[in-house]
Structures are given as structure tokens and as C-alpha cells.
Scaffold this motif. Structure first.
Motif, PDB file in Angstrom:
ATOM      1  N   SER A   1      32.750  49.253  39.866  1.00 27.29           N
ATOM      2  CA  SER A   1      33.982  49.334  39.951  1.00 27.29           C
ATOM      3  C   SER A   1      34.693  50.557  40.607  1.00 27.29           C
ATOM      4  O   SER A   1      35.695  50.533  41.458  1.00 27.29           O
ATOM      5  CB  SER A   1      34.551  48.937  38.560  1.00 27.29           C
ATOM      6  N   MET A   2      34.073  51.769  40.221  1.00 25.52           N
ATOM      7  CA  MET A   2      34.551  53.019  41.070  1.00 25.52           C
ATOM      8  C   MET A   2      34.264  52.687  42.501  1.00 25.52           C
ATOM      9  O   MET A   2      34.995  53.125  43.317  1.00 25.52           O
ATOM     10  CB  MET A   2      33.905  54.138  40.306  1.00 25.52           C
ATOM     11  N   HIS A   3      33.208  52.285  42.814  1.00 21.08           N
ATOM     12  CA  HIS A   3      32.638  52.079  44.306  1.00 21.08           C
ATOM     13  C   HIS A   3      33.633  50.965  44.868  1.00 21.08           C
ATOM     14  O   HIS A   3      34.254  51.236  45.913  1.00 21.08           O
ATOM     15  CB  HIS A   3      31.503  51.480  44.220  1.00 21.08           C
ATOM     16  N   ASP A   4      34.085  50.234  44.009  1.00 24.55           N
ATOM     17  CA  ASP A   4      34.962  48.865  44.573  1.00 24.55           C
ATOM     18  C   ASP A   4      36.469  49.427  44.817  1.00 24.55           C
ATOM     19  O   ASP A   4      37.057  48.998  45.513  1.00 24.55           O
ATOM     20  CB  ASP A   4      34.765  47.970  43.759  1.00 24.55           C
ATOM     21  N   LEU A   5      36.945  50.449  44.023  1.00 19.99           N
ATOM     22  CA  LEU A   5      38.188  51.036  44.251  1.00 19.99           C
ATOM     23  C   LEU A   5      38.162  51.928  45.443  1.00 19.99           C
ATOM     24  O   LEU A   5      39.142  52.086  46.169  1.00 19.99           O
ATOM     25  CB  LEU A   5      38.550  51.752  43.018  1.00 19.99           C
ATOM     26  N   PHE A   6      37.082  52.974  45.604  1.00 20.12           N
ATOM     27  CA  PHE A   6      36.955  53.869  46.544  1.00 20.12           C
ATOM     28  C   PHE A   6      37.106  53.223  48.110  1.00 20.12           C
ATOM     29  O   PHE A   6      37.482  53.675  49.072  1.00 20.12           O
ATOM     30  CB  PHE A   6      36.051  54.758  46.576  1.00 20.12           C
ATOM     31  N   VAL A   7      35.949  52.191  48.098  1.00 16.52           N
ATOM     32  CA  VAL A   7      35.822  51.646  49.830  1.00 16.52           C
ATOM     33  C   VAL A   7      37.029  51.296  50.520  1.00 16.52           C
ATOM     34  O   VAL A   7      37.265  51.698  51.547  1.00 16.52           O
ATOM     35  CB  VAL A   7      34.650  50.628  49.612  1.00 16.52           C
ATOM     36  N   PRO A   8      37.553  50.101  49.543  1.00 19.62           N
ATOM     37  CA  PRO A   8      38.753  49.675  50.500  1.00 19.62           C
ATOM     38  C   PRO A   8      39.846  50.672  50.765  1.00 19.62           C
ATOM     39  O   PRO A   8      40.571  50.699  51.584  1.00 19.62           O
ATOM     40  CB  PRO A   8      39.192  48.544  49.649  1.00 19.62           C
TER      41      PRO A   8
ATOM     42  N   GLY B   1      42.220  44.349  39.518  1.00 20.67           N
ATOM     43  CA  GLY B   1      41.224  43.757  38.763  1.00 20.67           C
ATOM     44  C   GLY B   1      40.100  44.836  38.505  1.00 20.67           C
ATOM     45  O   GLY B   1      39.676  45.088  37.280  1.00 20.67           O
ATOM     46  N   ASN B   2      39.790  45.965  39.275  1.00 17.92           N
ATOM     47  CA  ASN B   2      38.853  47.001  38.799  1.00 17.92           C
ATOM     48  C   ASN B   2      39.269  48.205  37.944  1.00 17.92           C
ATOM     49  O   ASN B   2      38.679  48.342  37.064  1.00 17.92           O
ATOM     50  CB  ASN B   2      38.364  47.617  40.099  1.00 17.92           C
TER      51      ASN B   2
ATOM     52  N   PRO C   1      34.923  43.829  46.687  1.00 15.38           N
ATOM     53  CA  PRO C   1      35.730  44.508  45.581  1.00 15.38           C
ATOM     54  C   PRO C   1      36.719  43.957  44.862  1.00 15.38           C
ATOM     55  O   PRO C   1      36.967  44.147  43.507  1.00 15.38           O
ATOM     56  CB  PRO C   1      36.281  45.725  46.464  1.00 15.38           C
ATOM     57  N   MET C   2      37.273  42.910  45.612  1.00 16.27           N
ATOM     58  CA  MET C   2      38.470  42.047  44.906  1.00 16.27           C
ATOM     59  C   MET C   2      37.688  40.835  44.050  1.00 16.27           C
ATOM     60  O   MET C   2      38.162  40.822  42.735  1.00 16.27           O
ATOM     61  CB  MET C   2      39.204  41.300  45.929  1.00 16.27           C
ATOM     62  N   LEU C   3      36.428  40.302  44.431  1.00 18.64           N
ATOM     63  CA  LEU C   3      35.681  39.296  43.609  1.00 18.64           C
ATOM     64  C   LEU C   3      35.027  39.670  42.428  1.00 18.64           C
ATOM     65  O   LEU C   3      34.719  38.980  41.601  1.00 18.64           O
ATOM     66  CB  LEU C   3      35.110  38.464  44.590  1.00 18.64           C
ATOM     67  N   ASN C   4      34.303  40.850  42.724  1.00 20.00           N
ATOM     68  CA  ASN C   4      33.487  41.257  41.712  1.00 20.00           C
ATOM     69  C   ASN C   4      34.155  41.656  40.263  1.00 20.00           C
ATOM     70  O   ASN C   4      33.511  40.784  39.035  1.00 20.00           O
ATOM     71  CB  ASN C   4      32.998  42.782  41.781  1.00 20.00           C
ATOM     72  N   PRO C   5      35.469  41.908  39.743  1.00 18.94           N
ATOM     73  CA  PRO C   5      35.882  41.869  38.504  1.00 18.94           C
ATOM     74  C   PRO C   5      36.150  40.477  37.994  1.00 18.94           C
ATOM     75  O   PRO C   5      35.968  40.087  36.873  1.00 18.94           O
ATOM     76  CB  PRO C   5      37.333  42.492  38.731  1.00 18.94           C
ATOM     77  N   PHE C   6      36.315  39.697  39.026  1.00 19.24           N
ATOM     78  CA  PHE C   6      36.619  38.041  38.537  1.00 19.24           C
ATOM     79  C   PHE C   6      35.236  37.485  38.261  1.00 19.24           C
ATOM     80  O   PHE C   6      35.072  36.723  37.065  1.00 19.24           O
ATOM     81  CB  PHE C   6      37.229  37.318  39.673  1.00 19.24           C
TER      82      PHE C   6
END
Length: 316
Positions: free
Chosen positions: A69-76, A43-44, A287-292
Motif C-alpha cells: 500500500s505504501m508503494h501504491d501511494l508513492f508511485v502515482p 483506498g490505500n 494502486p487503485m484496485l489493490n485495496p478493493f
């Protein structure tokens, strides 16, 4: 572990317990977490690609969304290898240095994400309250400076974390009741005086979460006042709509984070598995829900995704 007077044998590793109380279910729990991580990656990455290739999305709001989105990729990504090896392979040992490093990166990226959310609130304020000056206030150079300032704040404010943890004496049990290394969960294993460490942790939370939340709340109060002064219902609804995605992401990001923090510090009698589960949800679900959220609410992103899906279908 042997002790003699004031000396003791300090362990070189911690044991990550995963989710206490749900040990028999951890193998199966790893499947949804792994799925959520893969969906988050797809998604990101898709969101970043669409924003990069669609000129109409090269606006301040979507540039800030790229940073989120970069944050959402790195954290998990900081935690998923540790979680999977615990849940699937029962490999629970983690060296001190690796644990402290993981703690630093998790809290740094989380602090960065909180800063980006507050920057996005300021972006919405300028767009609604000062629309004619929007493009002149939020230039690309200013957005880059804001991004660097948010990143620098995260790096500096979290920098003492690993040094504080490394300075403590761990002569108690070395089992961390978590699936990854969290600052206070690690610190509580120490037999040293934790007054300074606890105060520092509270200061960080105050400077980051409370400051950012107060900034967001004040910003949206001013946005609400401006929207209510608009002459027509249509304009009011359009203004509310431009803030909807950001408000959803704020609730998705801060709610599990605050609940996880409060459970760790104050809910002493709660079941042992509740706080570790909340901590996992905090790192994986937003991080999964933000792109949706942005994909569903943003016409250009939605059309790009649908166009790509139709193109793939026509080529089969």
C-alpha cells in the motif's frame, strides 16, 4: 539547435508530449486519471489505517500488504502533478534534473513493489506448505529485514539510471512522447550510442521482473502441489481462497507493466497513443484496485469498512 563538427548545443529541458494523437482530449482524460488517483489515495490510506488499528490483522500477510500500500501511494504521486500540469495547463517543459529524478523514483518504487509481490508469494507458500512453522519463520524482525532488503535492491539496481541518462548527449529532438519521464523513452532522444544503456535496461528488467515472476511462478507451483494433496475439498478451496487476492494483484500489476515495456521496445507500428496510455494505466490502475481486491476478499477489512459506514450514517 546548432551543430558544428563534433560540438552541439544541448537543451536544458525536455518537452513532455502527454499522449500523442490525443492532444485535444487530454483535458478530459485528466479527469479520470485524477479521480483514479484520489480513489487510490483514499483506498490505500484506509487500508493502512484498518490494518494498524485491527490487532487480528497484525500478521505477516497484512504487514506485507502495508508495504504494498505504501508503494501504491508513492508511485502515482511521483507522476500525477506532471500529468495534470500537462493535460490541464499545457505546461510541458521539464528540466533535465527534474526528469532524471522522476525517472529514478518511478523505477525505484516500481522495483520495490515487484519485490513485495514476490515476498507475498513466499508468505503464501509458508502459510500453506508449512502452516505450523508460519509464525516462527515469519517473525516481525524477519519481515522488517525482508522489507529493507527489497528496498535496498530497488535503490541500488536503479541508482545508475539518472547517471546514465545524464551522461548521454541530447542533440536530437527533446520531445518525450509520454506523460512522465520514462527511462528508455528519455534515452531514445539521445544521439549517443545506446548499446550499453539498452543492455543495462534489459538487465534491470531481467533481474527485477523476470526474477520476481519466476520466483512467484515456482512458489505457486509448489503451493499447488501442496493444495492438491489436501484430503478434503473444503480444505483445498480454503487454501485456494487464501491465495486468490495475491494472484489477482499479480495479474493487475504485471500485465500492464509487461505490455507497456513490450510496446515501447518492439511495437514500432502501433498507434502513438497506445504505449503512453498503457504506461499511465500501469502507474494508476493497480494502486487503485489493490485495496478493493483485499477489501472485498478479506472479512476483517470488509467488516471494518462497513462498520465505519454504518457509524457515519447513524450520526447524520
Amino acid at each position: 539547435m546548432s551543430t558544428s563538427n563534433s560540438t552541439f548545443s544541448q537543451p536544458t529541458t525536455f518537452i513532455l508530449a502527454g499522449i500523442p494523437g490525443l492532444n485535444s482530449s487530454q483535458f478530459w482524460l485528466a479527469i479520470p486519471f485524477c479521480t483514479v488517483y484520489i480513489v487510490s489515495l483514499l483506498g490505500n490510506i484506509t487500508l493502512l489505517y484498518i490494518i494498524k488499528t485491527e490487532p487480528s490483522l497484525h500478521t505477516p500477510m497484512y504487514l506485507f500488504l502495508c508495504l504494498l500500500s505504501m508503494h501504491d501511494l508513492f508511485v502515482p504521486t511521483c507522476t500525477i502533478p506532471t500529468i495534470l500540469r500537462i493535460y490541464w495547463f499545457n505546461t510541458q517543459k521539464i528540466y533535465f534534473s527534474a526528469c532524471f529524478t522522476q525517472t529514478y523514483f518511478i523505477h525505484t518504487f516500481s522495483t520495490f513493489g515487484s519485490g513485495i509481490l514476490s515476498a507475498m508469494a513466499i508468505d503464501r507458500y509458508i502459510a500453506i506448505c508449512h502452516p505450523l512453522r508460519y509464525s516462527t519463520i515469519l517473525t516481525n524482525s524477519r519481515i522488517a529485514k525482508i522489507g529493507m532488503a527489497v528496498a535496498l535492491r530497488a535503490i541500488v539496481i536503479v541508482m545508475p539510471h539518472p547517471f546514465l541518462l545524464n551522461s548521454l548527449s541530447y542533440c536530437k529532438a527533446n520531445v518525450i512522447p509520454h506523460s512522465y519521464c520514462e527511462f528508455m523513452a528519455v534515452a531514445k532522444l539521445s544521439c549517443s550510442d545506446l548499446t550499453f544503456t539498452s543492455v543495462y535496461g534489459l538487465i534491470v528488467v531481467t533481474l527485477v521482473v523476470e526474477f520476481d515472476l519466476i520466483l512467484i511462478i515456482v512458489t505457486y507451483v509448489m503451493i499447488l502441489k501442496t493444495i492438491l494433496k489436501l484430503p478434503s475439498t473444503g480444505k483445498k478451496l480454503k487454501a485456494f481462497s487464501t491465495c486468490g487476492s495475491h494472484v489477482c494483484i499479480i495479474f493487475l500489476s504485471y500485465t500492464p507493466a509487461i505490455l507497456s515495456f513490450l510496446m515501447l521496445r518492439f511495437a514500432k507500428n502501433a498507434p502513438k497513443y497506445v504505449q503512453p496510455m498503457l504506461a499511465n494505466i500501469y502507474l494508476f490502475c493497480p494502486p487503485m484496485l489493490n485495496p478493493f481486491v483485499y477489501g472485498i476478499r478479506t472479512k476483517q477489512i470488509r467488516e471494518k469498512v462497513l462498520c465505519a459506514m454504518r457509524w457515519k450514517k447513524s450520526n447524520r
